[in-house]
Design a protein around this motif. Structure first.
Motif, short mmCIF file in Angstrom:
data_model
loop_
_atom_site.label_atom_id
_atom_site.label_comp_id
_atom_site.label_asym_id
_atom_site.label_seq_id
_atom_site.Cartn_x
_atom_site.Cartn_y
_atom_site.Cartn_z
N UNK A 190 6.16 -0.93 -0.56
CA UNK A 190 5.34 0.25 -0.77
C UNK A 190 3.85 -0.07 -0.65
N UNK A 191 3.41 -1.16 -1.27
CA UNK A 191 2.00 -1.52 -1.18
C UNK A 191 1.62 -1.88 0.25
N UNK A 192 2.46 -2.65 0.92
CA UNK A 192 2.11 -3.12 2.27
C UNK A 192 2.06 -1.97 3.26
N UNK A 193 2.99 -1.03 3.19
CA UNK A 193 2.93 0.09 4.14
C UNK A 193 1.78 1.04 3.80
N UNK A 194 1.21 0.89 2.62
CA UNK A 194 0.05 1.71 2.26
C UNK A 194 -1.15 1.41 3.14
N UNK A 195 -1.20 0.21 3.74
CA UNK A 195 -2.30 -0.08 4.66
C UNK A 195 -1.79 -0.30 6.09
#
Length: 401
Positions: free
Chosen positions: A146-151
């Motif tokens: 989730x965090x990685x696809x946020x950027x």
């Protein structure tokens, strides 16, 4: 219904459709070759997205794994085990760094890097609480949490997973002016792939990485190199950053570190940076387990010889020569890459990247498409010269109208 069809039907019925694999069902593999359930052989020109840099069933790695399987495979980090210190010491030395934080998958290592640089920003740099920023590049691929696809800027990776994690600034890859504008007093890190793999093996402009390195030093910002795909021999050097004479503050590693046998990843940095953690602040039950360390230690030993880096450099030159010859005929519109790693764009009249991949599969060669017209080529570093030449010749054969 063939055996292949039966396997694929069962997979489609009982597994989530998060991938669109080519319709081949692999049963065995050795070196650069795989054999399917029907007995047909295929030349592997993908190498598990660089997880199989040393080939399928590499005997040194298999023997290291078998020996460890007879001893102990998991202790958790509640206890020490006798392979852990050697793994951390030797990986740190290979990277020219001081400390290692082991994880399992590549995306776990990226998440760990994000947590590390934020904590460093608050505890060492003095960034106000909740204000830390990380600058990343458009078209990146760092994983799918989730965090990685946020950027991420890839709609397929990002859509329908919000709300997204804040704290990231996205700038165009290779654009130093945009990078300079994005770095502020609250920036704690710049996170980049030295070569963008999923985007089509994009090599940045000459001088870009050294300029980013200089900028991060000037602004007291950490430079984090995601070498999960590009590292550990793939580009003809141990790390892709070496081509530009750059040493980052942190390497993020994975894929080839586990030799295609077990998932092994790690964040490698200085004592100042990784020293921000205290017991209980981060961890992983399986990270740095005895089996993973045993395999990774053998990978490190193999890389120390320099043999695989030299082979990737030499065969990579030949590969690019063959691919550029295809580009000269107009069948390819672009050829990019370093070492035994290339992204090529197929001229539209010859079909999409997927269609070309399927035609190659029919001829016994396995590659994989990405981003429309692009196919990626990343053979195991142990591939025979004749096998590589034959595989590349098949690419030319399928590019016909």
């Amino acid at each position: 219904m063939t055996t292949t069809d039966a396997f694929i039907a069962a997979a489609d019925a009982h597994s989530a459709h998060t991938y669109h694999p080519l319709p081949v069902v692999v049963a065995t593999a050795d070196g650069a070759w795989m054999t399917d359930v029907e007995g047909r052989r295929y030349l592997d020109l993908l190498a598990g997205y660089s997880a199989l840099n040393f080939g399928h069933g590499n005997r040194r790695l298999i023997e290291a794994a078998k020996a460890q399987l007879e001893r102990v495979t998991l202790t958790s980090r509640a206890f020490h085990h006798d392979r852990f210190a050697a793994f951390c010491t030797e990986l740190a030395e290979l990277c020219g760094m001081e400390m290692v934080l082991p994880m399992n998958t590549g995306t776990e290592a990226v998440e760990t890097a994000v947590k590390t640089v934020r904590k460093w920003g608050y505890r060492v740099k003095g960034v106000p609480a909740e204000m830390a920023k990380i600058v990343v590049a458009g078209n990146n691929f760092h994983g799918r949490t989730t965090t990685v696809i946020s950027f991420s800027t890839d709609p397929e990776a990002r859509a329908d997973y919000g709300p997204y994690t804040p704290g990231f600034e996205i700038v165009p890859y290779g654009d130093l002016t945009a990078m300079r504008a994005a770095v502020t007093e609250n920036t704690v890190a710049v996170l980049l792939e030295p070569i963008q793999g999923e985007a089509g093996v994009l090599v940045p402009p000459a001088g870009y990485l050294p300029a980013v390195r200089a900028l991060t030093r000037e602004r007291n910002v950490l430079f984090v190199a995601d070498e999960i795909q590009s590292g550990l021999g793939r580009t003809g050097r141990t790390f892709a950053c070496e081509h530009e004479g750059v040493v980052p503050d942190m390497y993020v590693l994975g894929k080839a570190l586990g030799g295609g046998i077990v998932p092994v990843s790690a964040v490698v940095s200085s004592a100042e940076v990784l020293g921000v953690f205290r017991p209980g602040e981060h961890g992983s039950t399986f990270g740095g387990n005895p089996l993973a360390c045993a395999v990774a230690l053998e990978v490190i030993a193999m890389l120390r010889s320099g043999e695989y880096q030299a082979r990737a450099a030499e065969l990579g030159e030949r590969m690019r020569g063959e691919l550029k010859a295809l580009a000269d005929t107009g069948r390819l519109t672009a050829v990019r890459g370093r070492g035994l790693w290339a992204g090529v764009d197929v001229a539209p009249e010859y079909g999409s990247g997927r269609e070309v991949s399927e035609r190659l599969m029919d001829r016994g060669v396995l590659v994989k498409d990405t981003r429309g017209p692009t196919i990626r080529i990343a053979p195991p570093l142990v591939i025979g010269e004749g096998d590589l030449e034959w595989g590349l010749s098949q690419i030319g054969e399928v590019l016909t109208v």
